[in-house]
Write an enzyme that holds these catalytic residues in place. Sequence first.
Site, PDB file in Angstrom:
ATOM      1  N   LYS A  15      57.465 -18.692  14.174  1.00 25.64           N
ATOM      2  CA  LYS A  15      56.975 -19.472  13.025  1.00 25.64           C
ATOM      3  C   LYS A  15      57.170 -20.958  13.293  1.00 25.64           C
ATOM      4  CE  LYS A  15      57.828 -15.830   9.704  1.00 25.64           C
ATOM      5  NZ  LYS A  15      58.863 -15.150   8.927  1.00 25.64           N
ATOM      6  N   GLN A  46      63.684 -15.819   5.298  1.00 30.33           N
ATOM      7  CA  GLN A  46      63.425 -14.622   6.090  1.00 30.33           C
ATOM      8  C   GLN A  46      64.171 -13.422   5.500  1.00 30.33           C
ATOM      9  OE1 GLN A  46      61.264 -14.491   8.620  1.00 30.33           O
ATOM     10  NE2 GLN A  46      61.680 -12.378   9.177  1.00 30.33           N
ATOM     11  N   ASP A  91      55.420 -17.487   0.937  1.00 32.47           N
ATOM     12  CA  ASP A  91      55.412 -16.033   1.134  1.00 32.47           C
ATOM     13  C   ASP A  91      54.672 -15.336  -0.011  1.00 32.47           C
ATOM     14  OD1 ASP A  91      56.523 -14.762   3.377  1.00 32.47           O
ATOM     15  OD2 ASP A  91      58.565 -15.256   2.759  1.00 32.47           O
TER      16      ASP A  91
HETATM   17  N1  GUN Z   1      60.571 -10.284   7.144  1.00 31.26           N
HETATM   18  C1  GUN Z   1      59.590  -9.566   7.735  1.00 31.26           C
HETATM   19  N2  GUN Z   1      58.377 -10.014   7.358  1.00 31.26           N
HETATM   20  C2  GUN Z   1      58.590 -11.047   6.527  1.00 31.26           C
HETATM   21  C3  GUN Z   1      57.726 -11.939   5.830  1.00 31.26           C
HETATM   22  O1  GUN Z   1      56.489 -11.872   5.889  1.00 31.26           O
HETATM   23  N3  GUN Z   1      58.347 -12.880   5.064  1.00 31.26           N
HETATM   24  C4  GUN Z   1      59.696 -12.975   4.982  1.00 31.26           C
HETATM   25  N4  GUN Z   1      60.204 -13.928   4.193  1.00 31.26           N
HETATM   26  N5  GUN Z   1      60.520 -12.162   5.618  1.00 31.26           N
HETATM   27  C5  GUN Z   1      59.968 -11.211   6.388  1.00 31.26           C
END
Ligand code: GUN
Length: 299
Positions: A55, A99, A122
């Site tokens: 990311k 996350q 998100d």
């Molecule tokens: N953990 C696995 N996929 C995601 C996601 O799309 N967003 C977040 N915040 N955590 C994750």
Amino acid sequence: MTEAVRIDGKAFADKLRARVAEQVRELKSAHGLTPGLAVVIVGDDPASHVYVRNKNKSTLEAGMKSFEHQLPIDTSQKELLTLIDGLNSDPAVHGILVQLPLPKQIDEQAVLAKIDPNKDVDGFHVINAGRLATGMPGLVPCTPLGCLLLIKDTLGKDLSGLRAVVLGRSNIVGKPMAQLLLRESCTVTIAHSRTKDLAEECRRADILVAAVGRAQMVKGDWIKPGAVVIDVGINRIPPAEVGGKDRLVGDVDYAECAKVAGAITPVPGGVGPMTIACLLANTVTAACALKGIAVPDVG
Ligand code: GUN
């Protein structure tokens, strides 16, 4: 028998990221605005660290600012909420992502609720879930948004009247996916582990989105001939031999279903790359909305 079209999510995601980078250049030159994304990770889960590194790299490549906050595994809920408070009021931060999963001493819902809904890239905040459900503009979860973009790229923009079955009812994928397809005037069914005769339900689908986390569960005889099949699953199969590598498979038995479907996403290289591309697009959306600038169309 003809094989289904293989939907190339990697190529589509590359194009979307290039488009986002172009939008970022325009925002900088026309408005002096550089979108900023803050990513918070708590603990040392290796898979989560890989996601966060990707990311960070993609955010910088798109010309945006990236703020990474790595916190120790014993971080208290109060400490995390205080950090989020700071990010909510930081004018350089337009998007915040915490996350998941979080360590067990932290209440995930309390953390998601603390994020400013207008910075919630998100799309997990209940305000954004409510906006999506009621047709208001808002931030939409990245994976279902990516799935919708692939579906529209395959079938064209008008999905109205098509039968869509979403397999899985998670807050992160299944429910928002169903809402997005409903917003496109599809006839939507959410199927899940308690659904009676799952195969029969799936066979009715013009669009089938599988997000259950069960390796290769969807078989060829679950598919309506010509259907578009979107596989959100990422399941690791341990190597059959010592020294081999894990194999990644989806929730769909690709080899079987590709013989029946009209188009299908592979794993890897299908939905996966779309998630980060949509996160970048959401960060631009959030930055524009916060600054009162017209929001570019993600499609
Ligand atoms: N953990 C696995 N996929 C995601 C996601 O799309 N967003 C977040 N915040 N955590 C994750």
